[in-house]
Motif scaffolding. Structure first.
Motif, short mmCIF file in Angstrom:
data_model
loop_
_atom_site.label_atom_id
_atom_site.label_comp_id
_atom_site.label_asym_id
_atom_site.label_seq_id
_atom_site.Cartn_x
_atom_site.Cartn_y
_atom_site.Cartn_z
N UNK A 270 58.64 33.48 45.03
CA UNK A 270 58.50 34.93 45.92
C UNK A 270 56.99 35.06 46.19
N UNK A 271 56.08 34.76 45.73
CA UNK A 271 54.41 34.96 46.03
C UNK A 271 53.97 34.65 45.41
N UNK A 272 52.41 33.78 45.78
CA UNK A 272 51.35 33.78 45.21
C UNK A 272 50.11 34.00 45.95
N UNK A 273 48.88 34.43 45.14
CA UNK A 273 48.51 34.68 45.18
C UNK A 273 47.10 34.60 44.11
N UNK A 274 45.70 35.21 44.38
CA UNK A 274 44.57 34.81 43.69
C UNK A 274 44.13 36.51 42.64
N UNK A 275 44.62 36.25 42.11
CA UNK A 275 44.15 37.61 41.16
C UNK A 275 42.43 37.97 41.52
N UNK A 276 42.55 39.37 40.72
CA UNK A 276 41.14 40.19 41.09
C UNK A 276 40.65 40.25 39.41
N UNK A 277 39.37 40.30 39.66
CA UNK A 277 38.37 39.74 38.42
C UNK A 277 38.73 40.57 36.93
N UNK A 278 39.30 41.85 37.77
CA UNK A 278 39.35 42.70 36.65
C UNK A 278 40.84 42.30 35.84
N UNK A 279 41.50 41.40 36.29
CA UNK A 279 42.91 41.50 35.93
C UNK A 279 43.09 39.53 35.03
N UNK A 280 42.08 39.31 35.63
CA UNK A 280 41.49 37.47 35.07
C UNK A 280 41.29 37.68 33.44
N UNK A 281 40.20 39.11 33.23
CA UNK A 281 39.13 39.33 32.47
C UNK A 281 40.56 39.63 31.58
N UNK A 282 41.13 40.46 31.95
CA UNK A 282 42.54 41.44 31.16
C UNK A 282 43.27 40.48 30.38
N UNK A 283 43.73 39.33 31.33
CA UNK A 283 44.86 38.18 31.21
C UNK A 283 44.19 37.00 29.96
N UNK A 284 42.68 36.61 30.05
CA UNK A 284 41.57 35.86 29.39
C UNK A 284 41.87 36.73 28.06
N UNK A 285 41.37 38.00 27.95
CA UNK A 285 41.71 38.96 26.03
C UNK A 285 42.79 38.68 26.00
N UNK A 286 44.07 38.34 26.93
CA UNK A 286 45.37 38.89 25.42
C UNK A 286 45.60 37.42 25.57
N UNK A 287 45.27 36.08 26.33
CA UNK A 287 45.40 34.74 26.12
C UNK A 287 44.37 34.29 24.59
N UNK A 288 43.10 34.75 24.46
CA UNK A 288 42.47 35.02 23.54
C UNK A 288 43.25 35.55 22.06
N UNK A 289 43.47 36.37 22.08
CA UNK A 289 44.32 37.62 21.51
C UNK A 289 45.78 36.99 20.79
N UNK A 290 46.39 36.40 21.36
CA UNK A 290 47.72 35.70 21.10
C UNK A 290 47.66 34.61 20.95
N UNK A 291 47.19 33.41 21.29
CA UNK A 291 46.53 31.77 20.72
C UNK A 291 45.12 32.12 20.15
N UNK A 292 44.88 32.06 18.69
CA UNK A 292 43.61 32.28 18.06
C UNK A 292 42.69 30.81 18.47
N UNK A 293 43.45 29.41 19.23
CA UNK A 293 42.67 28.26 18.74
C UNK A 293 42.06 28.69 20.17
N UNK A 294 42.66 29.00 21.15
CA UNK A 294 41.54 28.81 22.46
C UNK A 294 40.11 29.65 22.70
#
Length: 254
Positions: free
Chosen positions: A12-36
């Motif tokens: 439906x759509x594609x976009x480049x995310x804002x820096x603040x959103x990227x930081x949130x997703x990065x933190x989420x990934x690290x919290x969910x997958x400790x291996x990262x």
């Protein structure tokens, strides 16, 4: 989830995310997958090459030191010796700078290796509230609604230890590759493996007896202890597998 996925029709759509959103997703990934968050393994040959380079730079410095010592008795020689000493200081600074750069490189995490901080994270929204996150248009994670971030199977092949591992026996392989959920007997037989201590809803890598790489990714419908206790029914809800429509996508979105 991707059994009938068509990028041309279901995006439906594609976009480049804002820096603040990227930081949130990065933190989420690290919290969910400790291996990262683990440091990236560095090839010892790289360190050996760096050491050889440092030894090569040390030789001219030793020569300068000898010239400084032999020329120290004369005024002119003493002047040259002073320059040699200064050169040694510059060489030392260079070595320290290189050592710091090596330390910084060694501190790179798994997440930073495939998602460098300088690279923007793209978001492609698809049907059924599926979000696919990309780096340079290459899918790395996907997410259903506000559920957990799940690595793509191709990314999992690069980092096999990213997710907890379960294994099905040979007889269940054809069902997995057809997108079927995995039954408990296929994990509990002689060719299967189900580690203790896994909680319900854990995202797992599905390996298969006799195969080197993961064949799919799924979610436990009950804890591993409960699955072993019951010994039947569905054990893993299959999310993606080799050959599904996400597997066929190399790039998507921006």
């Amino acid at each position: 989830m991707f059994k009938k996925f068509n990028p041309k029709e279901d995006v439906s759509s594609s976009t480049s995310l804002k820096s603040s959103v990227q930081r949130n997703i990065r933190s989420q990934a690290l919290a969910q997958i400790p291996f990262l968050s683990l440091p990236v393994y560095k090839d010892p040959s790289i360190a050996a090459a760096a050491e050889a380079s440092a030894e090569g730079e040390a030789a001219p410095l030793e020569e300068e030191k000898k010239e400084e010592t032999s020329g120290g008795g004369k005024g002119k020689g003493g002047k040259k010796g002073g320059k040699g000493k200064g050169g040694k200081g510059k060489g030392k600074d260079k070595e320290e700078k290189e050592e710091k750069e090596e330390e910084d490189a060694g501190a790179e995490t798994v997440l930073e290796e495939f998602w460098p901080k300088k690279d923007a994270l793209g978001l492609t929204k698809c049907h059924d509230r599926i979000s696919i996150y990309t780096i340079q248009s290459v899918p790395i994670f996907f997410q259903h609604f506000d559920g957990p971030l799940i690595p793509t199977l191709k990314l999992l092949h690069r980092y096999p230890e990213m997710l907890p591992r379960v294994q099905i026996d040979r007889g269940a392989i054809k069902f997995l590759l057809a997108g079927a959920n995995m039954m408990a007997p296929g994990l509990l037989s002689a060719g299967g493996q189900l580690p203790d201590g896994l909680e319900k809803d854990t995202i797992v890598a599905i390996f298969a007896e006799g195969k080197q790489h993961a064949c799919g990714i799924g979610k436990l419908v009950a804890s591993s202890d409960e699955i072993k206790k019951v010994g039947k029914n569905v054990a893993v809800e299959t999310i993606c597998w080799i050959g599904d429509d996400l597997w066929k996508v190399d790039t998507i979105g921006l």
